[in-house]
Design a protein around this motif. Structure first.
Motif: not given
Lengths: 494, 152
Positions: B9-17, B54-58, B104-107
């Protein structure tokens, strides 16, 4: 690096020396660029041409029987009594010396595992080191004692071919003779060593037999002194100038463990390897900055909660009320989501409400609270005071006593809130019966425990199992009736 | 795992917005746990014009455990370690500060704000921090040099 690496004979491997920082490493591990300072002013060490100021001994083992180290000055030579080398057979050398020290126990296990790869020289030097450290630490009078070789009573005898067994493991068999004298024998495939020690201590210090069961013994207080002394002794001006007067942690520069250790090539190599093996990976004693960083990082990771609250108790979590989502919970866009899983929640969906009135999916908040007694939004804890203070002493791992801003919302004050709970994730396989509804009373939790344990066990993985196990004991102690091992519900992640 | 669903969900969100100045892709489409973000240097900062990977590792416990950030592009910044880890010390990402509602977007937004306004008192590179505080001109100069050298 695993320990098998350390046992490889070092002589076939190219060692590289850095002129910049005097670091040394194995070429096949780090190539020609210095892993320490990235300098490429480096040189492969060759037997004929050794760039180092103080030559480490040749990588080839000495071809004369007594070992290259025979007769080399020992900084503590004065302390060594009766060091004698005897050729006992083809390729076999026996080094013998006697020591007196005050220290009787605790050494046996360290000495085990010593491999006699270097013939007598190794054993002798190892013994010398051990001896001098003990000597230095104890500052005692040396006592000459004649060693009768393998004929000691009570000694653990190993079958020995001239080449020794393939394992080459040394046998250490302390033999308590009269007046607290301990005779230890070491047999490697190529060497033998006998250390006789006299213990002047009465009372609680006794030679420790590492090979046999024995009652618990208090560790001598001065074991750290001994370790310190050992490092001091092998540091400055050893027989081969190693350490170059830097003193202290001479093997600090070389990186840790195994084949990386440049001194593995030297006569102390095996000793260092052994020390590394004892103290290196997974232990808590380190000898290099890199290793230190690694340990600190690990400790920080393991204790990363810092001063953050620990987990909330299962009872407190279960006691949280639930309620259905109402229209007023929806955001302006007409939607609402659990902020943990970001799943949308619809009107009528059941959510768990924290004392701060923030709400989440039950599974989501349970997983979080089981690790941190804070609201994910506002950090207020859920643990009521009486939950912890009414029981016995608090454990360090236990959650702190968080004040409740609203004393009315202690567990149990929502008798009617729960019955319409719904499954939110569909992962639960065993619905709770009405009688199992959330209650704070810990006395009634036994039956519930079984039920909740069952459902959790089937629906949740062991993500935080280790942590849970660690906390489990104390938590159970403090929440009477909370039974169940650490594997209990709560802590599971999603 | 609920985490995976959330990550998607986050990925989709961050890609669209996407957060301003950021584009996010998966390092490997089969691995939701590693995100590659490219962040443009904030305008009015010495980093403007630079593009920072920037690489983000979850962690697998995400969102219960914080993600980890790593600057893959070298940057001259008091709060980013000048080594191959490129670690950035963000309070929000500290394990005892992390909250699951953070996204992640907040980060990424926070990262960008720290790029725009370094926090020398919370530095990982003390030398750079001192320079930032005491000799801002030189700091800006080096930072700009690094943009040209590493971040174009």
């Amino acid at each position: 690096m695993d320990r098998t690496n350390q046992q490889q004979p070092p002589r076939q491997r190219d060692m590289v020396y850095c002129h910049q920082c005097e670091n040394e490493w194995y070429r096949d591990e780090h190539g020609l660029t210095c892993p320490e300072c990235q300098s490429d002013f480096t040189e492969i060490i060759e037997a004929e041409h050794d760039p180092r100021d103080d030559h480490l001994p040749d990588l080839e083992p000495p071809d004369h029987d007594r070992g290259e180290y025979y007769g080399t000055p020992d900084p503590d030579e004065g302390d060594i009594d009766g060091l004698r080398w005897q050729q006992t057979g083809p390729g076999q050398v026996r080094g013998t010396f006697n020591r007196t020290y005050q220290f009787g126990g605790g050494q046996g296990d360290q000495q085990q595992g010593q491999q006699g790869q270097q013939g007598g020289g190794l054993g002798g030097i190892f013994g010398g080191m051990l001896g001098s450290l003990v000597q230095g630490a104890m500052n005692n009078v040396a006592q000459r004692q004649q060693q009768p070789g393998q004929a000691q009573p009570g000694q653990e005898q190993r079958p020995q071919s001239p080449e020794g067994g393939p394992g080459g493991r040394a046998a250490s068999a302390p033999d308590t003779a009269r007046a607290g004298t301990t005779v230890r024998h070491y047999h490697g495939p190529l060497g033998h060593m006998t250390i006789a020690t006299s213990s002047n201590v009465g009372g609680n210090l006794h030679p420790r037999d590492a090979n046999a069961p024995q009652p618990f013994q208090v560790q001598p207080n001065y074991i750290d002194q001994i370790m310190q002394q050992m490092v001091m002794n092998i540091g400055p001006g050893g027989p081969h100038g190693m350490g170059g007067g830097q003193g202290g942690l001479v093997f600090a520069d070389g990186g840790m463990g195994g084949g990386q250790n440049p001194f593995a090539a030297g006569p102390f190599g095996n000793v260092f390897s052994m020390l590394n093996g004892m103290t290196g990976m997974g232990g808590d004693a380190v000898f290099s900055q890199e290793e230190m960083d690694r340990v600190i990082t690990r400790m920080m990771e393991e204790n990363q909660t810092g001063h953050a609250p620990g987990p909330a108790s299962e009872a407190a979590i279960r006691a949280l009320p639930t309620r259905p989502i109402e229209a007023k919970d929806l955001a302006d866009n007409g939607k609402a989501e659990c902020t943990i899983c970001m799943d949308e929640v619809l009107i009528g969906n059941s959510v768990t409400v924290l004392p701060c009135s923030h709400w989440f999916h039950d599974d989501c908040i349970t997983a979080w609270l089981s690790e941190h007694d804070t609201c994910p939004h506002c950090r207020q804890g859920i643990m009521p005071k009486d939950e912890t203070s009414s029981n016995s002493a608090r454990q360090p791992s236990q959650a702190p006593l968080n004040d409740m801003s609203n004393p009315a919302q202690v567990p149990g004050s929502f008798p009617g809130a729960a019955p319409d709970r719904q499954e939110t994730s569909g992962s639960r396989q065993q619905p709770e019966s009405p009688s199992l509804h959330r209650r704070a009373s810990s006395t009634s939790s036994a039956g519930r425990q079984a039920s909740s344990g069952g459902r959790q066990g089937s629906s949740r993985g062991g993500m935080f199992k280790g942590m849970r196990d660690a906390f489990g004991g104390s938590r159970n102690n403090n929440n009477n009736g909370e039974g169940g091992s650490g594997g209990g519900p709560g802590a599971a992640g999603s | 795992m609920a985490g995976n669903k959330r990550i998607m969900k986050e990925l989709a969100e961050v890609r669209t917005n996407p957060p301003p100045g950021c584009t996010v892709t998966l390092a490997d489409e089969n691995d939701m746990g590693t995100w590659d973000a490219v962040m443009d240097g904030p305008p009015d900062s010495p980093y403007t014009g630079g593009h920072y990977k920037i690489q983000i590792t979850l962690p697998k416990e995400y969102p219960f455990k914080p993600p980890q950030l790593s600057f893959k592009t070298k940057i001259y910044h008091p709060n980013v370690s000048n080594d191959d880890r490129g670690a950035m010390c963000l309070g929000m990402l500290r394990p005892d500060e992390w909250k699951p509602p953070n996204k992640i977007a907040d980060v990424l937004r926070l990262v960008r704000s720290v790029l725009a306004a370094p926090q020398p008192d919370d530095a990982v590179e003390q030398g750079i921090a001192d320079q930032f505080k005491n000799d801002r001109k030189s700091f800006d100069k080096v930072a700009k040099e690094w943009v040209g050298r590493y971040a174009k």
